[in-house]
Design a protein around this motif. Sequence first.
Motif, PDB file in Angstrom:
ATOM      1  N   GLN A   1       0.830  -1.213   0.000  1.00  0.00           N
ATOM      2  CA  GLN A   1       0.000   0.000   0.000  1.00  0.00           C
ATOM      3  C   GLN A   1       0.862   1.260   0.000  1.00  0.00           C
ATOM      4  OE1 GLN A   1      -3.045   0.083  -0.765  1.00  0.00           O
ATOM      5  NE2 GLN A   1      -3.456  -2.120  -0.605  1.00  0.00           N
ATOM      6  N   ARG A   2       1.994   1.220   0.694  1.00  0.00           N
ATOM      7  CA  ARG A   2       2.901   2.378   0.657  1.00  0.00           C
ATOM      8  C   ARG A   2       3.480   2.563  -0.738  1.00  0.00           C
ATOM      9  NH1 ARG A   2       4.044   0.442   5.808  1.00  0.00           N
ATOM     10  NH2 ARG A   2       5.782  -0.837   5.083  1.00  0.00           N
ATOM     11  N   LEU A   3       3.836   1.448  -1.357  1.00  0.00           N
ATOM     12  CA  LEU A   3       4.379   1.531  -2.717  1.00  0.00           C
ATOM     13  C   LEU A   3       3.317   2.039  -3.689  1.00  0.00           C
ATOM     14  CD1 LEU A   3       6.541   1.047  -4.846  1.00  0.00           C
ATOM     15  CD2 LEU A   3       5.843  -1.363  -4.908  1.00  0.00           C
ATOM     16  N   ARG A   4       2.136   1.492  -3.604  1.00  0.00           N
ATOM     17  CA  ARG A   4       1.029   1.930  -4.471  1.00  0.00           C
ATOM     18  C   ARG A   4       0.817   3.435  -4.368  1.00  0.00           C
ATOM     19  NH1 ARG A   4      -5.058   0.982  -2.479  1.00  0.00           N
ATOM     20  NH2 ARG A   4      -6.215   1.951  -4.207  1.00  0.00           N
ATOM     21  N   SER A   5       0.752   3.938  -3.155  1.00  0.00           N
ATOM     22  CA  SER A   5       0.548   5.371  -2.937  1.00  0.00           C
ATOM     23  C   SER A   5       1.716   6.182  -3.497  1.00  0.00           C
ATOM     24  CB  SER A   5       0.377   5.649  -1.442  1.00  0.00           C
ATOM     25  OG  SER A   5       0.241   7.018  -1.195  1.00  0.00           O
ATOM     26  N   GLY A   6       2.934   5.708  -3.259  1.00  0.00           N
ATOM     27  CA  GLY A   6       4.113   6.414  -3.754  1.00  0.00           C
ATOM     28  C   GLY A   6       4.165   6.468  -5.264  1.00  0.00           C
ATOM     29  N   LEU A   7       3.743   5.388  -5.924  1.00  0.00           N
ATOM     30  CA  LEU A   7       3.764   5.362  -7.387  1.00  0.00           C
ATOM     31  C   LEU A   7       2.749   6.348  -7.965  1.00  0.00           C
ATOM     32  CD1 LEU A   7       4.126   1.531  -8.098  1.00  0.00           C
ATOM     33  CD2 LEU A   7       5.919   3.273  -8.074  1.00  0.00           C
ATOM     34  N   HIS A   8       1.574   6.411  -7.369  1.00  0.00           N
ATOM     35  CA  HIS A   8       0.586   7.385  -7.834  1.00  0.00           C
ATOM     36  C   HIS A   8       1.140   8.809  -7.729  1.00  0.00           C
ATOM     37  CE1 HIS A   8      -2.927   5.012  -8.796  1.00  0.00           C
ATOM     38  NE2 HIS A   8      -2.977   4.437  -7.602  1.00  0.00           N
TER      39      HIS A   8
ATOM     40  N   LEU B   1      10.301  10.054 -20.327  1.00  0.00           N
ATOM     41  CA  LEU B   1       9.304   9.808 -21.366  1.00  0.00           C
ATOM     42  C   LEU B   1       8.498  11.065 -21.678  1.00  0.00           C
ATOM     43  CD1 LEU B   1       7.911   6.331 -20.220  1.00  0.00           C
ATOM     44  CD2 LEU B   1       9.431   6.750 -22.153  1.00  0.00           C
ATOM     45  N   PHE B   2       8.237  11.858 -20.644  1.00  0.00           N
ATOM     46  CA  PHE B   2       7.393  13.040 -20.808  1.00  0.00           C
ATOM     47  C   PHE B   2       8.090  14.170 -21.577  1.00  0.00           C
ATOM     48  CE2 PHE B   2       4.623  12.151 -16.789  1.00  0.00           C
ATOM     49  CZ  PHE B   2       4.027  11.091 -17.454  1.00  0.00           C
TER      50      PHE B   2
ATOM     51  N   PHE C   1      -0.996   9.321 -20.973  1.00  0.00           N
ATOM     52  CA  PHE C   1      -0.147   8.264 -20.413  1.00  0.00           C
ATOM     53  C   PHE C   1      -0.348   8.179 -18.897  1.00  0.00           C
ATOM     54  CE2 PHE C   1       3.655   6.618 -18.454  1.00  0.00           C
ATOM     55  CZ  PHE C   1       4.091   5.600 -19.292  1.00  0.00           C
ATOM     56  N   THR C   2      -0.362   9.329 -18.234  1.00  0.00           N
ATOM     57  CA  THR C   2      -0.532   9.362 -16.784  1.00  0.00           C
ATOM     58  C   THR C   2      -1.860   8.746 -16.382  1.00  0.00           C
ATOM     59  OG1 THR C   2       0.853  11.333 -16.564  1.00  0.00           O
ATOM     60  CG2 THR C   2      -0.702  10.899 -14.778  1.00  0.00           C
TER      61      THR C   2
ATOM     62  N   VAL D   1      -3.420   1.314 -14.375  1.00  0.00           N
ATOM     63  CA  VAL D   1      -2.597   0.107 -14.242  1.00  0.00           C
ATOM     64  C   VAL D   1      -2.249  -0.138 -12.776  1.00  0.00           C
ATOM     65  CG1 VAL D   1      -0.357  -0.909 -14.793  1.00  0.00           C
ATOM     66  CG2 VAL D   1      -1.673   0.240 -16.588  1.00  0.00           C
ATOM     67  N   ILE D   2      -1.870   0.897 -12.059  1.00  0.00           N
ATOM     68  CA  ILE D   2      -1.522   0.749 -10.639  1.00  0.00           C
ATOM     69  C   ILE D   2      -2.714   0.214  -9.857  1.00  0.00           C
ATOM     70  CG2 ILE D   2      -0.838   1.985  -8.535  1.00  0.00           C
ATOM     71  CD1 ILE D   2       0.671   3.964 -10.418  1.00  0.00           C
ATOM     72  N   GLU D   3      -3.900   0.752 -10.124  1.00  0.00           N
ATOM     73  CA  GLU D   3      -5.094   0.289  -9.421  1.00  0.00           C
ATOM     74  C   GLU D   3      -5.450  -1.146  -9.802  1.00  0.00           C
ATOM     75  OE1 GLU D   3      -6.868   1.900  -6.773  1.00  0.00           O
ATOM     76  OE2 GLU D   3      -4.796   2.604  -6.968  1.00  0.00           O
ATOM     77  N   ALA D   4      -5.194  -1.522 -11.047  1.00  0.00           N
ATOM     78  CA  ALA D   4      -5.430  -2.912 -11.449  1.00  0.00           C
ATOM     79  C   ALA D   4      -4.489  -3.855 -10.716  1.00  0.00           C
ATOM     80  CB  ALA D   4      -5.245  -3.055 -12.968  1.00  0.00           C
ATOM     81  N   TYR D   5      -3.243  -3.428 -10.506  1.00  0.00           N
ATOM     82  CA  TYR D   5      -2.310  -4.234  -9.721  1.00  0.00           C
ATOM     83  C   TYR D   5      -2.811  -4.388  -8.288  1.00  0.00           C
ATOM     84  CZ  TYR D   5       1.703  -5.314 -12.695  1.00  0.00           C
ATOM     85  OH  TYR D   5       2.538  -5.875 -13.634  1.00  0.00           O
ATOM     86  N   ASP D   6      -3.460  -3.362  -7.770  1.00  0.00           N
ATOM     87  CA  ASP D   6      -4.020  -3.475  -6.426  1.00  0.00           C
ATOM     88  C   ASP D   6      -5.165  -4.481  -6.396  1.00  0.00           C
ATOM     89  OD1 ASP D   6      -4.168  -2.562  -3.629  1.00  0.00           O
ATOM     90  OD2 ASP D   6      -6.140  -1.786  -4.231  1.00  0.00           O
TER      91      ASP D   6
END
Length: 365
Positions: free
Chosen positions: A119-126, A153-154, A165-166, A172-177
């Motif tokens: 969950q920390r990683l998910r939040s950090g990636l967003h 890339l940007f 892209f963002t 994608v991040i939410e799908a991984y969750d």
Amino acid sequence: MPAFPYSTTYRGTSTATAVAVPPSLSLPVIEAVFPRRLHPYWPRLQDKTRAWLLEKRLMPAEKVAEYADGLCYTDLMAGYYLGAPDEVLQAIADFSAWFFVWDDRHDRDIVHGRTGAWQRLRSGLHRALDAPADHLHHEDPLVAGLADSVGRLFAFLPGTWNARFTRHFHEVIEAYDREFRNRVAARVPSVEEYLALRRLTFAHWIWTDLLELGAGRQLPDGVRKDPAFRRAALLSQEFAAWYNDLCSLPKEIAGDEVHNLGISLITHEHMTLEEAVDEIRRRVEDCIAEFLLVERDVLRLAECLDDGTVCGKEIGEAVRVCLGNMRNWFSSVYWFHHESGRYMVDSWDDRSTPPYVNNEAAGEK
């Protein structure tokens, strides 16, 4: 740059080495109709991505030294985005390598029950995705690595492409969750639920967005959303996702996975393992056959766009480049699965634990 027809050149040699493709995974149409090529920048790409993985601390030095080249991550991208400027391909390849490392962390967090770390990683990636420049020195290498790669890339296309892209990568991040929660609960999604989720966890629209970077031009919405163009893009990605499921099935059964088309077919459609393999293979072959048909429609679209104006000529050419690279994805994905150490389960000491991953409590405090 043509590549050797049956393998890569590589691992430090100039001689092609035949790759034995198991009969159950062999696709003669790919080998016959989808010639394999590699971007001429590939050798430097491999060196620079290896160095980037070390610099960003995304893999331990000993893992990079022993496994990075054999995982063939740069080979996959060098066979896909042909025609891209070297610096664009480098940014894409580093992002792709980051994606594989992220996928491995996600898997290890699930296996070891590290819900808080995930969950920390998910939040950090967003957060890093929304403000890359603010997260370049984040304490978690995966967050910092994403910030670095997407920031690069940007730099190539307008802000409207960056925003698209963002948006796609937040999904994608939410799908991984959602996959995380399914796997922790040992919940096998239905076939239809899995197929919809797989389009996100495989990041179909991310790799398609990146085609425009390779072509050096953002396509107008009307072109991207043209039914033939969108169908060709989807077919190239569906082929890759389902062929990946076919090749990954032994590894994922060994690891008590729940996210694989074959596992959903066995669980919810009551198929035997053999029947599930046959069904995935049928879907894979249907993707190839339909792509060969819709490819003609996209070429006609490119001809219509090339209306004699400078802008029309540039857009038509960009569509042809994108379509050519969709086609390249078939051969690049196919050979990647037979050359990458990522899928050589029978050579691992523990079939459920890839030897190239950091199996420690990454992300825990």
